[in-house]
Design an enzyme around this catalytic site. Structure first.
Site, PDB file in Angstrom:
ATOM      1  CG  ASN A 152      33.628  41.297  32.012  1.00  0.00           C
ATOM      2  OD1 ASN A 152      34.518  41.276  31.163  1.00  0.00           O
ATOM      3  ND2 ASN A 152      33.738  41.987  33.127  1.00  0.00           N
ATOM      4  CE  LYS A 175      41.536  34.025  22.303  1.00  0.00           C
ATOM      5  NZ  LYS A 175      40.516  33.736  23.336  1.00  0.00           N
ATOM      6  N   GLY A 228      41.441  40.268  32.271  1.00  0.00           N
ATOM      7  CA  GLY A 228      40.926  38.945  32.598  1.00  0.00           C
ATOM      8  C   GLY A 228      41.262  38.574  34.026  1.00  0.00           C
ATOM      9  CD  GLU A 250      40.489  45.595  34.529  1.00  0.00           C
ATOM     10  OE1 GLU A 250      40.393  44.934  35.586  1.00  0.00           O
ATOM     11  OE2 GLU A 250      39.606  45.632  33.670  1.00  0.00           O
ATOM     12  CG  LEU A 251      45.399  41.162  36.157  1.00  0.00           C
ATOM     13  CD1 LEU A 251      46.608  40.589  36.873  1.00  0.00           C
ATOM     14  CD2 LEU A 251      45.142  40.426  34.851  1.00  0.00           C
ATOM     15  CB  CYS A 284      37.331  43.447  36.919  1.00  0.00           C
ATOM     16  SG  CYS A 284      37.122  44.972  35.981  1.00  0.00           S
ATOM     17  CD  GLU A 385      37.539  38.511  40.133  1.00  0.00           C
ATOM     18  OE1 GLU A 385      37.195  39.648  39.783  1.00  0.00           O
ATOM     19  OE2 GLU A 385      38.492  37.891  39.622  1.00  0.00           O
TER      20      GLU A 385
END
Length: 492
Positions: A152, A175, A228, A250-251, A284, A385
């Site tokens: 994003n 990655k 992610g 960081e989700l 997020c 979400e």
């Protein structure tokens, strides 16, 4: 069809298998570039090269000030190439050119900030309680960092990891998402131009399901920094745990944008729209739940719908566009499925709820800005979400009710509060279970302020002084000047 290659050990290479992935433009659904489809062998080579570079004197013996200078030079190059990189990102992930341009113009600040911190990493002398013993601490890099970034905001979120990791003296295997790798591969060329030693930064591209576990579990990897979804984050965490590796995660989020009855409604409406429809809800920190005090619920909802209905949907490369496409086909299908779920659960669709019926948009992955009213806090649309332009509007009675509803999710990434009362603002900022609380604003970030989540929204912090500590380990050094050596059979 443009073709890009990976950066491994200072060389631009394809995948060992010779396989490729086509990158698709979300605006028109057409493939426009090819990236290597890396396999486990490519990952092993990248991790090995990063470990070699970590130990090589050209990097390990570089002074902290020299590392910082490289990051400063990199910042200047990013600024110089920001327009080109922004267009690549918009073409690759469909986010607005205005948004991507703004991010790329701001990104150099992360490298300047952490470049400045590189030679401010200081240990301390401890006035130890043992006579004749000198004790001090050193803060040292961890080794090879696996940086796994989402589709994003590819380069901005990569910068949040790369800048502190490199400033601390680590090397990196990056990655990027298979859906937005082109800008990462273009960005990686800047490290060469600046003069980073080969292997310090490596970029491997491919499907997470095929190379993610190989990267996280590789013995050369010392730490994993991941952004992610929480389900993938959980698997990353479990895999890293098998190797006793630290992680920064960081989700996801299901952030509440709380509007009290004393708020400036014009500003609150803009804040709610910014929180969910900017970036087509693909962030997020999306304020995907609007909690509105019941006394103003009807008026606020009416005005919100009127304003949101004016949003211009279209080509993300057009600077007048305000809502672009969803980045990936699977995500597009997921968003539409959640809209149906909300309808089936009894939520009332007040705006949107479908794909725009326009010939110029029919090949892209567009979803209209969608607002649901009559949403109960226990509905899936209020708990899970969606990651798309879908807003759930929930009524609340008073301050306690607002805080209870806001905190009643598995997530805790961010929250917004709209009020003219300083008392309310301070009370809410204390009681909300979220890593970031905005008052009378939303979606504000800075390289100077720590960012991260509570609960299932993550572990650790990015940005700010705290972030560099995530990429360091502490060593305690003891020097005994006593003569003779005390009793060897008794602990000192």
């Amino acid at each position: 069809m443009q073709e890009y290659r990976m950066l491994i050990g200072g060389e631009w290479v394809g995948a060992e298998t010779g396989d490729w992935i086509e990158s698709v433009n979300p605006f028109d659904g057409k493939a426009w570039a090819r990236i290597p489809r890396a396999g486990p062998g490519d990952v092993r080579r990248a991790a090995s090269e990063a470990r070699r570079a970590f130990l090589d004197p050209s990097w390990s013996r570089l002074t902290a000030s020299a590392r910082g200078h490289l990051l400063m030079k990199l910042a200047d190059l990013i600024a110089e190439h920001s327009d080109q990189l922004a267009r690549l990102e918009t073409t690759d992930n469909g986010k607005l050119i205005n948004e991507m341009s703004s991010q790329l113009r701001y990104l150099p600040q992360w490298f300047r900030y952490f470049g400045g911190l590189a030679d401010k990493i200081q240990g301390s002398v401890i006035p130890i309680d043992k006579p004749g013993v000198f004790n001090f601490t050193r803060h040292e890099p961890l080794g090879v960092i696996a940086a796994i970034t989402p589709w994003n905001s590819p380069l901005l979120l990569a910068g949040w990891k790369l800048a502190p990791a490199l400033a601390a003296g680590n090397t990196v295997v990056w990655k990027p998402s298979e859906f937005s790798s082109v800008s990462a591969l273009a960005f990686a060329r800047l490290f060469e131009l600046v003069g980073f030693p080969r292997g310090v930064v490596n970029v491997v591209t491919g499907y997470g399901s095929e190379i993610g576990e190989a990267l996280v579990s590789d013995p050369a990897i010392a730490k994993v920094a991941f952004t992610g979804g929480d389900q993938t984050g959980q698997r990353v965490y479990q895999t890293a745990a098998s190797g006793i590796k630290p992680v920064t995660l960081e989700l996801g989020g299901k952030s509440a944008n709380i509007v009290f009855d004393d708020a400036d409604l014009d500003n609150a409406i803009k804040g709610v729209v910014s929180g969910i429809f900017a970036a087509s809800g693909q962030t997020c920190i999306a304020g995907s739940r609007a909690l509105v005090q019941r006394s103003i619920y009807r008026e606020f909802t009416r005005r919100l719908i009127e304003f949101a209905a004016t949003a211009k949907i279209g080509n993300p490369l057009d600077t007048s566009t305000q809502v672009g496409p969803v980045t990936t086909r699977p995500q597009y299908d997921k968003v539409l499925s959640y809209i149906q779920i909300a309808k089936d659960e009894g939520a009332k669709c007040l705006l949107g709820g479908q794909t725009p019926q326009r010939p110029d948009l029919e090949d892209g992955w567009f979803v209209e800005p969608t607002i649901f009213g009559d949403v109960r806090p226990d509905m899936r649309i209020a708990q899970e979400e969606v990651f798309g332009p879908v807003l759930a509007v929930i009524a609340f009675e008073d301050e306690d009710d607002a805080i209870r509803i806001a905190n009643d999710t598995i997530y805790g990434l961010a929250a917004g509060v709209w009020t003219k009362s300083m008392r309310r603002a301070l009370l809410a900022s204390e009681k909300l279970e979220a890593g970031t609380v905005w008052v009378n604003t939303y979606r504000a970030v800075s390289y100077m302020s720590p960012f991260g989540g509570y609960k299932r929204s993550g572990i650790g912090r990015e940005s700010g002084i705290e972030a560099i500590n995530e990429y360091l380990q502490t060593k305690s050094v003891w020097i005994d000047v006593n003569e003779p050596v005390p009793d060897p059979f008794v602990m000192r």
